[in-house]
Structure formats: structure tokens, C-alpha cells
Design a protein around this motif. Structure first.
Motif, mmCIF file in Angstrom:
data_model
loop_
_atom_site.group_PDB
_atom_site.id
_atom_site.type_symbol
_atom_site.label_atom_id
_atom_site.label_comp_id
_atom_site.label_asym_id
_atom_site.label_seq_id
_atom_site.Cartn_x
_atom_site.Cartn_y
_atom_site.Cartn_z
ATOM 1 N N GLY A 64 6.782 -9.044 -16.768
ATOM 2 C CA GLY A 64 7.292 -8.733 -15.440
ATOM 3 C C GLY A 64 6.392 -7.773 -14.682
ATOM 4 O O GLY A 64 6.637 -7.469 -13.522
ATOM 5 N N LEU A 65 5.360 -7.255 -15.348
ATOM 6 C CA LEU A 65 4.440 -6.331 -14.681
ATOM 7 C C LEU A 65 3.445 -7.114 -13.834
ATOM 8 O O LEU A 65 3.053 -8.226 -14.179
ATOM 9 C CB LEU A 65 3.689 -5.490 -15.714
ATOM 10 C CG LEU A 65 4.530 -4.606 -16.623
ATOM 11 C CD1 LEU A 65 3.660 -3.929 -17.669
ATOM 12 C CD2 LEU A 65 5.266 -3.567 -15.796
ATOM 13 N N LYS A 66 3.030 -6.499 -12.728
ATOM 14 C CA LYS A 66 2.031 -7.116 -11.869
ATOM 15 C C LYS A 66 0.670 -6.507 -12.169
ATOM 16 O O LYS A 66 0.540 -5.288 -12.306
ATOM 17 C CB LYS A 66 2.365 -6.896 -10.396
ATOM 18 C CG LYS A 66 3.567 -7.664 -9.926
ATOM 19 C CD LYS A 66 3.764 -7.498 -8.430
ATOM 20 C CE LYS A 66 4.924 -8.339 -7.943
ATOM 21 N NZ LYS A 66 5.101 -8.207 -6.498
ATOM 22 N N LYS A 69 -3.890 -3.823 -7.936
ATOM 23 C CA LYS A 69 -4.889 -2.754 -7.873
ATOM 24 C C LYS A 69 -4.390 -1.493 -8.566
ATOM 25 O O LYS A 69 -5.124 -0.847 -9.305
ATOM 26 C CB LYS A 69 -5.267 -2.455 -6.430
ATOM 27 C CG LYS A 69 -6.362 -1.391 -6.318
ATOM 28 C CD LYS A 69 -6.820 -1.231 -4.909
ATOM 29 C CE LYS A 69 -7.863 -0.177 -4.692
ATOM 30 N NZ LYS A 69 -8.172 0.789 -5.669
ATOM 31 N N ALA A 70 -3.144 -1.144 -8.354
ATOM 32 C CA ALA A 70 -2.592 0.063 -8.973
ATOM 33 C C ALA A 70 -2.622 -0.049 -10.492
ATOM 34 O O ALA A 70 -2.926 0.933 -11.194
ATOM 35 C CB ALA A 70 -1.167 0.298 -8.483
ATOM 36 N N PHE A 71 -2.339 -1.212 -11.014
ATOM 37 C CA PHE A 71 -2.373 -1.439 -12.461
ATOM 38 C C PHE A 71 -3.779 -1.194 -13.009
ATOM 39 O O PHE A 71 -3.962 -0.484 -13.995
ATOM 40 C CB PHE A 71 -1.911 -2.862 -12.762
ATOM 41 C CG PHE A 71 -2.054 -3.261 -14.202
ATOM 42 C CD1 PHE A 71 -1.133 -2.852 -15.150
ATOM 43 C CD2 PHE A 71 -3.121 -4.043 -14.612
ATOM 44 C CE1 PHE A 71 -1.257 -3.229 -16.484
ATOM 45 C CE2 PHE A 71 -3.262 -4.423 -15.940
ATOM 46 C CZ PHE A 71 -2.319 -4.004 -16.885
#
Length: 79
Positions: A64-66, A69-71
Motif C-alpha cells: 500500500g506504500l507509494k 519522491k518522498a519515499f
């Protein structure tokens, strides 16, 4: 239809194969073409070769994680 081989390298390869197989150069060229076509038909396509990899990846549960860019910034330690 005639086939005219103008490349000295190809001519030499045909002579070498003909000598090794004890056949004429024409037969050596025919054999080489038949073998290459059979090899290409026997080789699985790219989609067939990567299917097991895709199937293995599909078995992993979705988090469910995207991966935005933040990741990636978090992974690299950037604020």
C-alpha cells in the motif's frame, strides 16, 4: 533463384562447414540456414522468459506504500 555470396569471410565459412560436414558449399549454406531458423524458433520469446520473474514478484503482498519522491528521499537520507 541464385544466391551470390560476395563476402570472402562468408565464403570461407561456407567452405569450412562444407569440408567439416563433407557436403557441397550449397548444402553447407542450406544446413546453416535451417539450423539458425530452428534455433530461433526454439528460443522462447522475451515475454516467455520473464513470465516466471513476473509470477514470482506477483506473489509478494502489496504494502500500500507509494514509491514517490518522498519515499526515495527518505531512503537516501535526504530531508
Amino acid at each position: 533463384m541464385a544466391l551470390n555470396i560476395r563476402s570472402e569471410e562468408v565464403n570461407q565459412l561456407a567452405e569450412t562447414l562444407a569440408s567439416a560436414a563433407r557436403v557441397s558449399k550449397t548444402e553447407a549454406v542450406r544446413m546453416a540456414l535451417v539450423n539458425e531458423l530452428a534455433r530461433r524458433e526454439a528460443k522462447p520469446s522475451l515475454l516467455e522468459r520473464i513470465k516466471p520473474i513476473q509470477d514470482a514478484i506477483a506473489t509478494y503482498p502489496r504494502t500500500g506504500l507509494k514509491a514517490d519522491k518522498a519515499f526515495y528521499d527518505d531512503l537516501s537520507g535526504e530531508p
